[in-house]
Design a protein around this motif. Structure first.
Motif, short mmCIF file in Angstrom:
data_model
loop_
_atom_site.label_atom_id
_atom_site.label_comp_id
_atom_site.label_asym_id
_atom_site.label_seq_id
_atom_site.Cartn_x
_atom_site.Cartn_y
_atom_site.Cartn_z
N PRO A 12 0.83 -1.20 0.00
CA PRO A 12 0.00 0.00 0.00
C PRO A 12 0.87 1.26 0.00
CG PRO A 12 -0.16 -1.15 2.11
CD PRO A 12 0.69 -1.99 1.21
N VAL A 13 0.31 2.36 -0.48
CA VAL A 13 1.03 3.62 -0.54
C VAL A 13 0.96 4.29 0.83
CG1 VAL A 13 1.12 5.88 -1.65
CG2 VAL A 13 0.44 3.88 -2.98
N PRO A 14 2.12 4.62 1.44
CA PRO A 14 2.08 5.27 2.75
C PRO A 14 1.61 6.72 2.67
CG PRO A 14 4.35 4.95 2.02
CD PRO A 14 3.46 4.33 0.99
N VAL A 15 0.85 7.14 3.66
CA VAL A 15 0.39 8.52 3.79
C VAL A 15 1.01 9.05 5.08
CG1 VAL A 15 -1.62 10.03 4.08
CG2 VAL A 15 -1.77 8.01 2.61
N LEU A 16 1.95 10.00 4.93
CA LEU A 16 2.67 10.54 6.07
C LEU A 16 2.13 11.92 6.43
CD1 LEU A 16 6.23 9.65 4.79
CD2 LEU A 16 4.79 8.30 6.30
N ARG A 17 2.10 12.22 7.72
CA ARG A 17 1.67 13.54 8.16
C ARG A 17 2.90 14.37 8.50
NH1 ARG A 17 -2.43 15.50 12.90
NH2 ARG A 17 -2.25 17.70 12.37
N LEU A 18 2.94 15.58 7.94
CA LEU A 18 4.03 16.52 8.18
C LEU A 18 3.39 17.83 8.61
CD1 LEU A 18 7.08 15.93 7.46
CD2 LEU A 18 6.75 17.52 5.59
N GLY A 19 3.23 18.04 9.90
CA GLY A 19 2.54 19.23 10.37
C GLY A 19 1.08 19.18 9.94
N ASP A 20 0.65 20.20 9.19
CA ASP A 20 -0.73 20.28 8.72
C ASP A 20 -0.92 19.70 7.32
OD1 ASP A 20 -1.58 21.52 11.02
OD2 ASP A 20 -1.25 23.54 10.24
#
Length: 138
Positions: A12-20
């Motif tokens: 699966p494609v990773p979804v990373l959070r970077l701040g907002d």
């Protein structure tokens, strides 16, 4: 046979959070199952964390077709409904030419030459979260 079916063992494609901002990096082909999962993951991440932007880095994508164009447009539409902007970063010239030839306008998508430029468009400087009010571009 549909070329977009996910092969066995597809990651699966990773979804990373970077701040907002959510950062998604596409590498190679995006198959039906992975695309549907990615759309769901992004919508859930936006709703759950109240992010204001999504950056989709497609620098690893060499060939685009109407399927990928539709996926990008749907992600942008979903994000926009949840009050988040979408920026596609790292588009290769051949990919841009192909999108134009296919007649895909990708409404709701902004573009940037690099991930760094995309983050700046969304109010982030590098990997830092802005500390004050956002300044509008002149």
């Amino acid at each position: 046979m549909n070329d977009h079916f996910s092969p066995a063992g597809a990651v699966p494609v990773p979804v990373l959070r970077l701040g907002d901002v959510l950062l998604v990096t596409l590498q190679g082909d995006l198959y039906d199952g992975a695309a549907e999962q990615l759309q769901q993951d992004i919508v859930e991440a936006i709703a759950g964390s109240r992010v204001t932007g999504v950056v989709i880095d497609i620098s690893g994508v060499e060939i685009v077709d109407s399927f990928l164009g539709r996926v990008l447009a749907e992600i942008a539409a979903n994000a926009r409904l949840l009050a988040a902007q979408t920026v596609v970063a790292g588009m290769r010239p051949a990919v841009a030419l192909t999108l134009v030839e296919l007649g895909l306008t990708l409404p709701g998508l902004r573009t940037a030459l690099s991930t760094e430029a995309a983050l700046e468009l969304l109010g982030l400087d590098g990997a830092s979260v802005p500390r004050g009010p956002r300044r509008e571009p002149r």
